[in-house]
Design an enzyme around this catalytic site. Sequence first.
Site, mmCIF file in Angstrom:
data_model
loop_
_atom_site.group_PDB
_atom_site.id
_atom_site.type_symbol
_atom_site.label_atom_id
_atom_site.label_comp_id
_atom_site.label_asym_id
_atom_site.label_seq_id
_atom_site.Cartn_x
_atom_site.Cartn_y
_atom_site.Cartn_z
ATOM 1 N N LYS A 128 0.843 -1.201 0.000
ATOM 2 C CA LYS A 128 0.000 0.000 0.000
ATOM 3 C C LYS A 128 0.882 1.256 0.000
ATOM 4 O O LYS A 128 2.083 1.172 0.239
ATOM 5 C CB LYS A 128 -0.897 -0.019 1.233
ATOM 6 N N ARG A 148 -10.890 0.786 14.787
ATOM 7 C CA ARG A 148 -10.766 1.311 13.450
ATOM 8 C C ARG A 148 -11.795 0.543 12.626
ATOM 9 O O ARG A 148 -12.964 0.867 12.675
ATOM 10 C CB ARG A 148 -9.328 1.089 12.974
ATOM 11 N N TYR A 178 12.812 32.534 2.721
ATOM 12 C CA TYR A 178 11.555 33.155 3.151
ATOM 13 C C TYR A 178 11.545 33.418 4.648
ATOM 14 O O TYR A 178 11.995 32.573 5.428
ATOM 15 C CB TYR A 178 10.376 32.240 2.825
ATOM 16 N N MET A 235 8.899 25.584 -1.687
ATOM 17 C CA MET A 235 8.076 24.615 -2.420
ATOM 18 C C MET A 235 8.938 23.710 -3.303
ATOM 19 O O MET A 235 8.762 22.490 -3.327
ATOM 20 C CB MET A 235 7.056 25.372 -3.279
HETATM 21 C C1 LIG Z 1 -0.204 -1.288 7.043
HETATM 22 C C2 LIG Z 1 -0.725 -2.472 7.686
HETATM 23 C C3 LIG Z 1 0.140 -3.510 8.046
HETATM 24 C C4 LIG Z 1 1.635 -3.399 7.970
HETATM 25 O O1 LIG Z 1 2.123 -2.652 9.084
HETATM 26 P P1 LIG Z 1 3.674 -2.402 9.314
HETATM 27 O O2 LIG Z 1 3.735 -1.775 10.652
HETATM 28 O O3 LIG Z 1 4.109 -1.474 8.234
HETATM 29 O O4 LIG Z 1 4.342 -3.702 9.230
HETATM 30 C C5 LIG Z 1 -0.443 -4.689 8.497
HETATM 31 N N1 LIG Z 1 -1.770 -4.806 8.621
HETATM 32 C C6 LIG Z 1 -2.627 -3.797 8.324
HETATM 33 C C7 LIG Z 1 -4.092 -3.979 8.498
HETATM 34 C C8 LIG Z 1 -2.138 -2.599 7.856
HETATM 35 O O5 LIG Z 1 -2.979 -1.605 7.567
#
Ligand SMILES: *Cc1c(COP(=O)(O)O)cnc(C)c1O
Length: 375
Positions: free
Chosen positions: A37, A131, A269, A316
């Site tokens: 991700k 969550r 700046y 920037m």
């Molecule tokens: C991002 C995520 C992970 C991985 O977490 P790390 O701390 O980067 O290893 C595992 N499970 C879920 C549900 C996540 O959202």
Amino acid sequence: MVKDLTWIEVSKEALTKNIRLFRRLVGPDKILCPCVKANAYGHGLVDCARTFLQAGADWLAVNSLYEAVALRNADIDSPIYVLGYIPLDDLEEACDLGLRIVVYDMETIERLGKIGKAVKVHIKIETGNNRQGVLIGDLVNFANFARSFGNIEIEGLSTHFANVEDTTDHSYAEKQLEIFNRAVEELGAAGIEIPVKHCANSAATILFKKTHFDMVRPGIGAYGMWPSKETYISHLKENGSDLELVPAFTWKTVVAQIKDVAAGEFIGYGCTYKTGSAARLAILPIGYYDGYDRGVNGAYVLIKGKRAYVRGRVCMNIIMVDVSDIEGVELEDEVVLIGRDGDEFISAEAFAGFAGTINYEVTTRVNERIKRIYI
Ligand SMILES: *Cc1c(COP(=O)(O)O)cnc(C)c1O
């Protein structure tokens, strides 16, 4: 072709080593499902996905449907697990792509049932992160509702730790694990066996074998970064050995101008920095647009293996660094913003220290437009 002023070098060797470390840690029989991700934590989605699979990963985890689509478009046909929410209207596409879907609300199940296409779902259990997740009291009902649709297969059961990497006190994680185990039992008592139970992120995978279950989902560790100092310390305490994660990320740019300024001149700046004596500056063509945090404090970059401190505010598209003490800096010399140059190393953790954040945010924030080069 236009020359890139900034780029990221990603070491495939490092990514491969890290996956093999995780494989050794969990053994051959667990499903190894690294998270790609957030553009593979800033390392580049598709190339990292391919590298992980070649290195022995079994599945890939993404957050959103668009990431899964990108992987399928790149002819990646491994199992893909989607961690985040999929809008109801997109569920049919998820079925068509053969994705594993995390589920925790009735509406999603109902819509999947209505679509009628074969789909594998993983039920997320609320164990204390508040969550995503089904409350344990609702779990058996929820599972039975899903099972009432012939096309829905409950393949997995998952949860996510709230407080495993931020502390060396793992009592909260232990409590979550207890609830997770209870959920498995309750489903078992109701005659529902789930083949893929999983809860471990990097920290849990590294620290606690009992969290491995059938699959692990390491993210940050797969890129060679520790989840936190606390995790590293806990690991040394619990396991007494090192785990040689190798960072894969080097962010570079080039010197775009060199200029001498007199004593008593202001830089940048807001006139926040005033030279105490005559100084030589290098002007670098990156800024907060690229993901170089405007909030950095005490930050430096590396030129010719030496530290050049950032002077004045991050703009920037530009930062100014002091090269007064570095001999022979020339226009278009290479600059390391994050990574190694000779004996000096600016880790993502060190940069996080400059910026008042965590390594996760540092690498994921680097603008996706910047080219990733795989070496
Ligand atoms: C991002 C995520 C992970 C991985 O977490 P790390 O701390 O980067 O290893 C595992 N499970 C879920 C549900 C996540 O959202």
